[in-house]
Scaffold this active site. Structure first.
Site, mmCIF file in Angstrom:
data_model
loop_
_atom_site.group_PDB
_atom_site.id
_atom_site.type_symbol
_atom_site.label_atom_id
_atom_site.label_comp_id
_atom_site.label_asym_id
_atom_site.label_seq_id
_atom_site.Cartn_x
_atom_site.Cartn_y
_atom_site.Cartn_z
ATOM 1 N N TYR A 466 0.825 -1.229 0.000
ATOM 2 C CA TYR A 466 0.000 0.000 0.000
ATOM 3 C C TYR A 466 0.847 1.262 0.000
ATOM 4 C CZ TYR A 466 -2.430 -3.880 2.289
ATOM 5 O OH TYR A 466 -2.892 -5.129 2.633
ATOM 6 N N HIS A 467 1.972 1.243 -0.749
ATOM 7 C CA HIS A 467 2.865 2.399 -0.783
ATOM 8 C C HIS A 467 3.099 2.897 -2.206
ATOM 9 C CE1 HIS A 467 4.812 0.867 3.225
ATOM 10 N NE2 HIS A 467 3.597 1.363 3.396
ATOM 11 N N PRO A 468 2.059 3.124 -3.021
ATOM 12 C CA PRO A 468 2.306 3.621 -4.374
ATOM 13 C C PRO A 468 2.861 5.044 -4.342
ATOM 14 C CG PRO A 468 -0.036 3.750 -3.865
ATOM 15 C CD PRO A 468 0.619 3.008 -2.732
#
Length: 524
Positions: A466-468
């Site tokens: 969840y780190h775009p």
């Protein structure tokens, strides 16, 4: 809160698009000046779900109205498998549905930004903005600050499985690290969390809510921006859909996009700012030919799960524990799930960690969508400097169409080799005596530790952490003051402006970016 029609007829100096991790910070900081009128526009609803505020319940928000609920295109490096990509769609954005881990990254990350041309973004230059945001549990020190809006706390849940995990890591030869945001990132320990009195402290809690009483701040929820409005070469506002009606919202000074690494590039492209040939193919007239949506980066996550006879968080959601959380801010429901972990270097000669570990005292499987089926513990390895680059592009010219997202996970030889090394780190820790005492059998693990089986496992089970980031990067898309090239009065301030990902969870760096962006907008 504001009605869209009222907002349409009011004059605003700044419009901030997205009330997420960055947008709440910007709206609060800009509205500190009573002479400035700020409009904050959010597509989602207010952060009124109980699951937002109960730390251990964050995964229950996936695929609800509080989630953009994206899915990748078939990923070439994963055999065509699609990946679930949740993003927060509410006040606080993804800071309202994350695991609350507070990590700044490694100073080398920011010094590399500066060396590559992002002047003003070296570690020494961004460190004061981390401090300005922080209210640290240990008070002020060389590495921390007290009195800022964002409460940074020790976790109030110290599960026995996590104590065993940290012990096992030390048995495997890894040092204990008391503070991952201190002088040394390498090693294992317990994560600091963005929690206040045992409850989540999102940017909505820390920044937005205290600012809502200001008459110069207007907040419009349930309004999805469809395109930017222009006056000549200047961004003059946004068009938004609110309760089925299109409204035009005007900005006298600047529009700031803080919609995240998927949605900020989408809105730019819908407005004619992107790769000209791709926009023309969708009958969108190009306004600025920029590589918007390119350079997509993420932290791929490789999970292992082991069954245990030790009681896990699976049974934590009881009326008694909920009452304990609400009355005293303690108990197992204060757990962020990812309580413990660490940073390691899997190759000799590296100047910084290349793998991060997250350990959870619960079964977290099926990309977070599966309900725990038994008592278990989970640990996952994250590739901190993955070399693959993906892309966000438009599916159609309709703003309601979700963007095309491909991350290209494991599409490079370097990343495949790193995945094999990372899984071996996990297997080594799991086989140490401290965890062997709790490990009954394997629920999710490779068939063997051969390179082939490890890589096959990675391709089957890898998912996002969840780190775009990176899709409106400083340099190609925005300048070092976050202004979009070729357009006046338009900036981007969120994780999409990162040239490269930092080594660690991205919420604290995104807040830092917004704190610095507020000064850039104010000319400080």
């Amino acid at each position: 809160m504001q009605d869209a029609r009222d907002a349409q007829h009011r004059s605003h100096d700044y419009i901030v698009v997205g009330a997420g991790s960055a947008g709440c910070v910007l709206a609060a900081r800009l509205s500190e000046d009573p002479g400035v009128r700020v409009l904050l526009v959010e597509a989602g609803p207010p952060d009124d779900a109980a699951e937002i505020h109960v730390p251990a319940a964050f995964a229950k928000l996936f695929r609800t109205k509080y989630d953009w609920d994206y899915t990748s295109e078939p990923e070439p490096g994963l055999g065509g498998r699609r990946c679930f990509l949740p993003r927060g769609k509410t006040f606080g954005g993804s800071s309202s549905m994350n695991a609350m881990i507070y990590i700044r990254g490694n100073r080398r990350d920011y010094d590399a930004w500066s060396a590559a041309g992002a002047k003003g973004w070296s570690w020494d230059e961004v460190f004061p903005y981390f401090l300005r945001a922080e209210d640290h549990h240990g008070g002020a020190s060389d590495w921390h600050a007290a009195g800022g809006p964002l409460t940074v706390s020790r976790g109030r849940s110290r599960h026995p499985l996590m104590t065993a995990y940290v012990e096992a890591a030390q048995e495997a030869g890894h040092p204990f690290t008391p503070d991952f945001n201190g002088p040394e990132q390498d090693g294992f320990g317990y994560y600091d969390l963005t929690q206040r009195n045992g409850l989540r402290c999102s940017t909505a809690d820390a920044y937005l809510r205290p600012a809502l009483a200001r008459p110069n701040l207007t907040v419009l929820s349930g309004a999805q921006c469809t395109r930017l409005l222009f006056s000549g070469e200047r961004a003059a506002g946004v068009e938004a859909e609110h309760h089925g009606e299109l409204v035009e919202l005007r900005a006298e000074r600047e529009v700031v996009l803080s919609a995240g690494a998927y949605n900020s590039p989408q809105l730019l492209m819908l407005s004619g700012i992107g790769i000209a040939a791709e926009l023309e193919a969708l009958d969108i007239a190009p306004r600025a030919d920029l590589p918007v949506g390119e350079n997509l980066q993420d932290h791929p996550h490789l999970p292992l799960i082991h069954l245990t006879d030790t009681e896990s968080l699976m049974t934590a959601m009881t009326p008694e524990n909920l009452a304990l959380l609400e009355a005293e801010g303690r108990g197992p429901l204060t757990s962020n799930a990812g309580e413990a972990g660490g940073f390691v270097r899997t190759l000799a000669g590296l100047d910084a960690p290349d793998v991060q570990i997250h350990a959870l005292p619960v079964m977290f499987h099926e990309e977070g969508l599966g309900a725990p089926a038994a008592h278990a513990f989970h640990h996952g390895a994250v590739l901190l400097d993955a070399t693959a680059r993906g892309k966000v592009s438009l599916r159609s010219a309709l703003p309601s169409a979700k963007p095309r997202i491909v991350h290209n996970y494991l599409s490079t030889e370097e990343d495949r080799a790193a995945a094999v090394r990372a899984l071996r780190v996990l297997l080594d820790i799991a086989d140490r005596p401290a965890l062997r005492a709790h490990r009954r059998s394997d629920f999710l693990a490779p068939r063997s530790d051969s390179d082939r089986d490890l890589l096959d496992f990675a391709r089957r089970e890898l998912h996002t952490l969840y780190h775009p980031a990176g899709t409106c990067a400083m340099g190609p898309v925005v300048d070092n003051e976050l202004r979009v090239h070729g357009v006046r009065g338009l900036r981007v301030a969120d994780a999409s402006v990162m040239p490269t990902l930092v080594r660690g969870n991205t919420n604290a760096p995104t807040i830092m970016i917004a704190e610095k962006a507020a000064d850039l907008l104010r000319g400080v």
